[in-house]
Scaffold this active site. Sequence first.
Site, mmCIF file in Angstrom:
data_model
loop_
_atom_site.group_PDB
_atom_site.id
_atom_site.type_symbol
_atom_site.label_atom_id
_atom_site.label_comp_id
_atom_site.label_asym_id
_atom_site.label_seq_id
_atom_site.Cartn_x
_atom_site.Cartn_y
_atom_site.Cartn_z
ATOM 1 N N ARG A 16 11.846 -92.550 14.218
ATOM 2 C CA ARG A 16 11.128 -91.282 14.187
ATOM 3 C C ARG A 16 10.225 -91.198 15.410
ATOM 4 N NH1 ARG A 16 5.692 -89.827 11.427
ATOM 5 N NH2 ARG A 16 5.630 -87.616 11.899
ATOM 6 N N HIS B 253 3.363 -83.356 16.916
ATOM 7 C CA HIS B 253 2.464 -84.452 16.536
ATOM 8 C C HIS B 253 1.202 -84.320 17.405
ATOM 9 C CE1 HIS B 253 2.482 -88.670 14.565
ATOM 10 N NE2 HIS B 253 1.261 -88.494 15.047
ATOM 11 N N GLU C 246 1.139 -84.277 9.712
ATOM 12 C CA GLU C 246 -0.214 -84.336 9.158
ATOM 13 C C GLU C 246 -1.093 -83.131 9.484
ATOM 14 O OE1 GLU C 246 -2.072 -88.053 10.157
ATOM 15 O OE2 GLU C 246 -0.658 -89.205 8.982
ATOM 16 N N ASN D 64 3.122 -89.513 4.983
ATOM 17 C CA ASN D 64 2.432 -90.577 5.709
ATOM 18 C C ASN D 64 1.348 -91.117 4.794
ATOM 19 O OD1 ASN D 64 3.959 -89.859 7.894
ATOM 20 N ND2 ASN D 64 2.242 -89.190 9.174
ATOM 21 N N TYR E 8 -1.275 -94.704 4.008
ATOM 22 C CA TYR E 8 -1.743 -96.004 4.492
ATOM 23 C C TYR E 8 -2.561 -96.779 3.472
ATOM 24 C CZ TYR E 8 -0.247 -94.681 9.202
ATOM 25 O OH TYR E 8 0.515 -94.339 10.288
ATOM 26 N N GLU F 60 5.508 -92.495 7.677
ATOM 27 C CA GLU F 60 4.599 -93.474 8.290
ATOM 28 C C GLU F 60 3.962 -94.315 7.202
ATOM 29 O OE1 GLU F 60 1.436 -92.011 10.852
ATOM 30 O OE2 GLU F 60 2.837 -90.687 11.872
#
Length: 461
Positions: A76, A122, A169, A298, A300, A364
């Site tokens: 990606r 992005h 995002e 995404n 984390y 992500e």
Amino acid sequence: MAAQLPSDFVWGYATASYQIEGSASTGGRGPSIWDTFCKIPGKIRDGSSGDVSTDSYRLWKEDVALLKSYGVNAYRFSLSWSRIIPLGGRDDPVNEEGIAFYKGLIQELLDNGITPYVTLYHWDLPQGLHDRYGGWLNKTEIVQDYVNYAKVCFTAFGDLVQNWITHNEPWCISCLGYQKGVFAPGHKSNTEPWIVAHNLILAHAYAVKLYRDSFKASQGGQIGITLDCHWLMPYDDSPENTEAVQRGLAFKLGRFAGPIYEGAYPSRVKEKIGDRLPEFTADEIAVVKGSSDFFGLNTYTSQIVQDGGDDETSGYVKIGHTRADGTQLGTQAHVAWLQSYPPGFRKLLNYLWETYKKPIYITENGFAAKNENILPLEVVLHDKDRVEYFEGYANAMLEAVHEDGVSVKGYFGWSLLDNFEWADGYETRFGVTYVDYATQKRYPKDSARALQKWFTEHIAA
Ligand code: PNW
């Protein structure tokens, strides 16, 4: 035998144009708002920029060889809008050199059996559009210019690319760029983030409509958006903190996922924001609703949430990683906002599947191990915390798929390389590959081998 993911499971690494390409003013590229933002003293922790970064505009073949050596089946990356249309607009010239660069990269990936997943946006908005009419703040102009840019990309690359992501995002773009001012263009406002978010949704939706109307039949691809979300857990079982979790999810995720998957902003957002929240016309919402073929995620970390505080970006909730008994969720990363907590990942996948009912691509997921900017290379390459993070998250994903029945189609680790980590500059390193910025030499970390081993063992032959 270990539980298996299907043989068509997609896995690889993600990057973004401004974070890796460098060559900011060569190859015909026009400036973006990040080039400008980096020049404002104090905005980037180490005073750096993406001018050179990992030099991937020149070293792209080496990067593809690295991907190949890591055993991935997908990659990606994002396109730099101002490398393709230097001034950005629908009447501005297209830069053939930029088109040729991405065609070469895409072909090289395909020749190596690696499927491209391409992000259109992005964060590197052409500065020309920001200067001309305020960029994302101007609905009529930006929607047309974004759709034109998407059309140029579908036309140039769509015979080779079957997987498109419109924006990366939008929460970060609108909240960090226009509310907190810590990302480009560095605005601090309590009205602009809602306008920008609204216009991002519309630009996304009209680009998807264009793809579906004019390209999908002949090119046969899929298109969707990537949203960022952490899993949220209440600090205790008080009604206020239980409600705070729901409000936090509505402000982080629902403000985009609501319109796109369900056709309306969440009521919790409407109540708090009132007339600062723009409205969709009936024609617009008809285009917005259902405008993503999948759920691009995404993620984390997870957060412990308490009611209160004045942070509108997170929905007037206080967020942290400390439980009521004083314990921490998990291993702390180099950045304050990230602790490892695999069970939260499994919960989040379940929540998204139950709520939005779309197959999920994890676009992500990753970890910045502590002090990789200062430790000696031989220590950094044994990135135990990142290895544990990736194994924990991959196993949690497998449990979500196998035991809970969640539809997950793919997984991209962030990131292929250490790179320009936005306002943190080069001090924070997320790569499975160490980059020596003085020589541009790449060194695989243990985590690259660990993920390769994990996916080799868990994807069916
Ligand atoms: C994502 N936060 O950004 C981006 O998509 C990447 O470009 C970036 O390098 C990566 O995560 C690692 O940070 C985020 O403050 C930026 O919560 C900030 C946050 C989360 C994600």
